[in-house]
Scaffold this active site. Structure first.
Site, PDB file in Angstrom:
ATOM      1  N   HIS A  55     -25.133   9.111 -54.557  1.00 17.74           N
ATOM      2  CA  HIS A  55     -25.307   7.952 -53.672  1.00 17.74           C
ATOM      3  C   HIS A  55     -24.429   8.072 -52.415  1.00 17.74           C
ATOM      4  O   HIS A  55     -23.915   7.070 -51.906  1.00 17.74           O
ATOM      5  CB  HIS A  55     -24.990   6.650 -54.405  1.00 17.74           C
ATOM      6  N   ASN A 127     -30.821   0.649 -59.351  1.00 16.48           N
ATOM      7  CA  ASN A 127     -31.669   1.496 -58.510  1.00 16.48           C
ATOM      8  C   ASN A 127     -32.929   0.737 -58.119  1.00 16.48           C
ATOM      9  O   ASN A 127     -33.138  -0.409 -58.528  1.00 16.48           O
ATOM     10  CB  ASN A 127     -32.051   2.784 -59.252  1.00 16.48           C
ATOM     11  N   TYR A 337     -17.619   4.582 -62.971  1.00 19.52           N
ATOM     12  CA  TYR A 337     -17.713   4.073 -61.602  1.00 19.52           C
ATOM     13  C   TYR A 337     -16.340   3.649 -61.079  1.00 19.52           C
ATOM     14  O   TYR A 337     -15.921   4.027 -59.986  1.00 19.52           O
ATOM     15  CB  TYR A 337     -18.714   2.918 -61.520  1.00 19.52           C
TER      16      TYR A 337
END
Length: 488
Positions: A55, A127, A337
Site C-alpha cells: 500500500h 480493501n 500493522y
C-alpha cells in the site's frame, strides 16, 4: 505592521539570507560555521522515510461519517449511534506498487479509514474487495514477495504470482475479482470499500454479534479496461490523485453508503462456511446488508506528507462496542500493522497530529525516540500503575465480553475440508457474457510469459470452479497466441 512571515531556523533564529552560502571570500571555500546551510542539507537528507511495504502509493482526504440508521441493539459504540457525526480520514492505495507506481494499474485497492471518535480512534483497514488472496497469515509474507520485484531481475514476476496462486486455490475468489472489471476502477471514488474481515459488535448487555462492514460508492461503479488503463498511464501516473484532489477542491464531495451485515454470535457454529475465513463472503440472502450511514470526504489535506504519508491505520485501534473475531488474518494484522508503523514512523507515531486521538489520552508508555509530549499518565508523580499518585486508572465498565469460540492449540491445515470453489463459481455465474469475456482475457494477459506447467495448474483450479471458466481462459490464451504469431 506587516503580516510578512519571517523565515527562521528550526530553532527559531531569523535568517537574513536564504539564497547564498557563507564563504571565505567570493570565490573561497564554504565555512563550517554556516549552520543554516548545514541544517538545510541535513534536513534534506532525512526528508524521506521508509515507504510502506504494501500500500505504498496512496491518496487520501478528510471527511465525516454520519449515522442515519439504528443498530444500538447490537453495539454500544458511540460512533455508531443514530445521529452521530464523526470526523474521519480516508486513504486509498494500490497494494503491490511502490511509491512511484502508476495509479491506473490492475491491482487490489486499499480502503483505510480512521474515525476520530470521542472514545478513541477506530480504524477500519480494508480493501475494495470483500475477500483476500489467503486465509492464513503465515502465508502473507510469501504472498507479498510474489507481488514485489524478483531478487535477480529486479522486475515484477507474473511467474511468481501465478506459481503462488496456482498452488493456493483459496486465492481463486480474490483473483477472480482482481481480473474482473472491478480490478481497475476509474478513480478512488468509483469503488466500494470493505472492512473485509469479520469484526464483532457488542452491546451494553454484553451480547456479541459478528459484523461485516461495507461502504458502497454513491458515485457508481466505473472501470477501465487494460488498454484504457495503459493509455492513461502513458499520459499521467497520478490519475487517482488528480481525480480525488480535484473533485474535493471543486466542492464535489464523494460519498459512500455504510452498510453492515450482522450475524448472531451462535450462528458462527451453524454456517456451511467458516464466517471468519477472509477468502469467503457472507451470502446477502442469509445476512442482508443493513444501511446505517453515509461517509463523505470534503477536505483535502494541507500537507500530503504530514497528513497522508504519515497517517497510520491499524486494526488494533478499536473502541468500546467494537471488537475483533477469530479471523486468523485479522488477528495477525492487529500486531503487524501497528508494528510496521513503529518501525516506519517511530515509537510515538500515534502522537503525530494526523494520528492523534481527539479525546483525552492517558497511558504509562515511557520515553523512547521523539517523545515530545512528556507523560500522559494524568499526574506528574505517576509513572507506573497501580499508584496512589492520582494517575490514570482502568475502567471496568468498558470490558469486552469474552469470545466463546475456542479449541485446542495446533497448526490446523487451512486447506483441509475447505470449499474454495463454490463462491468463485457464484461470482462467475453472476457476470454477464461481456463481463466474463473481459475476465477471461484479463486473466490470460496476466499469464503471458508464465511457464506452461504453472498455467496448466492454474487452469485445473479454474476447471474446478466451472469448466466454462477454464475453457474461457484457454480460448483467450489461444487468441493472444494467434495475435502474437500474426504480428511476428
Amino acid at each position: 505592521m506587516s503580516d510578512t512571515k519571517r523565515l527562521t531556523t528550526t530553532a527559531g533564529a531569523p535568517i537574513a539570507d536564504n539564497q547564498n552560502s557563507l564563504t571565505a571570500g567570493a570565490h573561497g571555500p564554504l565555512l563550517m560555521q554556516d549552520y543554516q546551510l548545514l541544517e538545510k542539507l541535513a534536513h534534506q537528507n532525512r526528508e524521506r522515510i521508509p515507504e510502506r511495504v504494501v500500500h505504498a502509493k496512496g491518496w487520501g482526504a478528510f471527511g465525516t461519517l454520519r449515522i442515519t440508521g439504528d443498530i444500538s441493539a447490537y453495539t454500544r459504540a458511540k460512533a455508531l449511534q443514530p445521529g452521530t457525526e464523526t470526523p474521519m480520514l480516508a486513504r486509498f492505495s494500490t497494494v503491490a506498487g511502490e511509491m512511484g507506481a502508476a495509479d491506473h494499474e490492475r491491482d487490489v485497492r486499499g480502503f483505510a479509514l480512521k474515525f476520530y471518535t470521542e472514545e478513541g480512534n477506530w480504524d477500519l483497514v480494508g480493501n475494495n474487495t470483500p475477500v483476500f488472496f489467503i486465509r492464513d497469515p503465515y502465508k502473507f509474507p510469501d504472498f507479498i514477495h510474489t507481488q514485489k520485484r524478483h531478487p535477480r531481475s529486479n522486475l515484477r514476476s507474473p511467474t511468481a504470482m501465478w506459481d503462488f496462486w496456482s498452488l493456493s486455490p483459496e486465492s481463486l475468489h480474490q483473483v477472480s475479482i482482481l481480473m474482473s472489471d472491478r480490478g481497475l476502477p476509474r478513480t478512488p471514488v468509483n469503488m466500494n470499500g470493505y472492512g473485509s474481515h469479520t469484526y464483532s459488535l457488542w452491546n451494553d448487555a454484553g451480547e456479541r454479534f459478528w459484523v461485516k462492514f461495507h461502504f458502497k460508492t454513491q458515485q457508481g461503479h466505473s472501470h477501465y479496461t487494460n488498454r484504457e488503463g495503459e493509455e492513461i498511464v502513458g499520459k499521467t501516473r497520478e490519475g487517482y490523485q488528480e481525480a480525488l484532489f480535484g473533485m474535493i477542491e471543486a466542492g464535489e464531495f464523494p460519498r459512500w453508503t455504510l452498510q453492515v451485515q450482522i450475524m448472531p454470535e451462535a450462528d458462527a457454529e451453524k454456517t456451511p462456511y467458516n464466517p471468519f475465513d477472509l477468502t469467503k463472503v457472507w451470502p446477502h440472502a442469509d445476512y442482508p446488508p443493513i444501511e446505517i450511514g453515509v461517509m463523505e470526504l470534503n477536505r483535502n489535506p494541507d500537507n500530503y506528507f504530514a497528513e497522508i504519508e504519515q497517517a497510520a491505520f491499524s486494526p488494533s485501534n478499536i473502541v468500546p462496542g467494537i471488537g475483533h473475531s477469530p479471523d486468523k488474518m485479522l488477528q495477525a494484522r492487529v500486531f503487524s500493522y501497528a508494528d510496521a508503523h513503529r518501525y516506519r514512523l517511530g515509537t510515538h507515531y500515534e502522537a503525530l497530529p494526523v494520528n492523534q486521538p481527539k479525546c483525552p489520552v492517558h497511558h504509562y508508555h515511557k520515553d523512547g525516540s521523539m517523545n515530545f509530549f512528556g507523560q500522559k499518565t494524568g499526574a506528574v508523580d505517576a509513572y507506573y500503575e497501580p499508584n496512589s499518585m492520582g494517575g490514570a486508572t482502568e475502567d471496568p465498565s468498558v470490558m469486552e465480553p469474552p469470545l466463546k469460540i475456542s479449541g485446542d492449540a495446533a497448526r490446523y491445515n487451512h486447506r483441509d475440508g475447505n470449499d474454495d470453489y463454490s463462491q468463485p463459481r457464484a461470482l462467475h455465474d453472476l457476470m454477464t457474457d461481456d463481463q466474463r469475456a473481459r475476465l477471461y482475457m484479463n486473466t490470460a494477459e496476466s499469464m503471458q510469459g508464465v511457464p506452461q506447467h504453472i498455467i496448466d495448474r492454474a487452469l485445473a483450479n479454474y476447471d474446478k470452479v466451472s469448466p466454462a471458466y477454464g475453457d474461457g481462459i484457454r480460448a483467450a490464451l489461444r487468441e493472444l497466441a494467434g495475435a502474437r504469431a500474426a504480428a511476428e
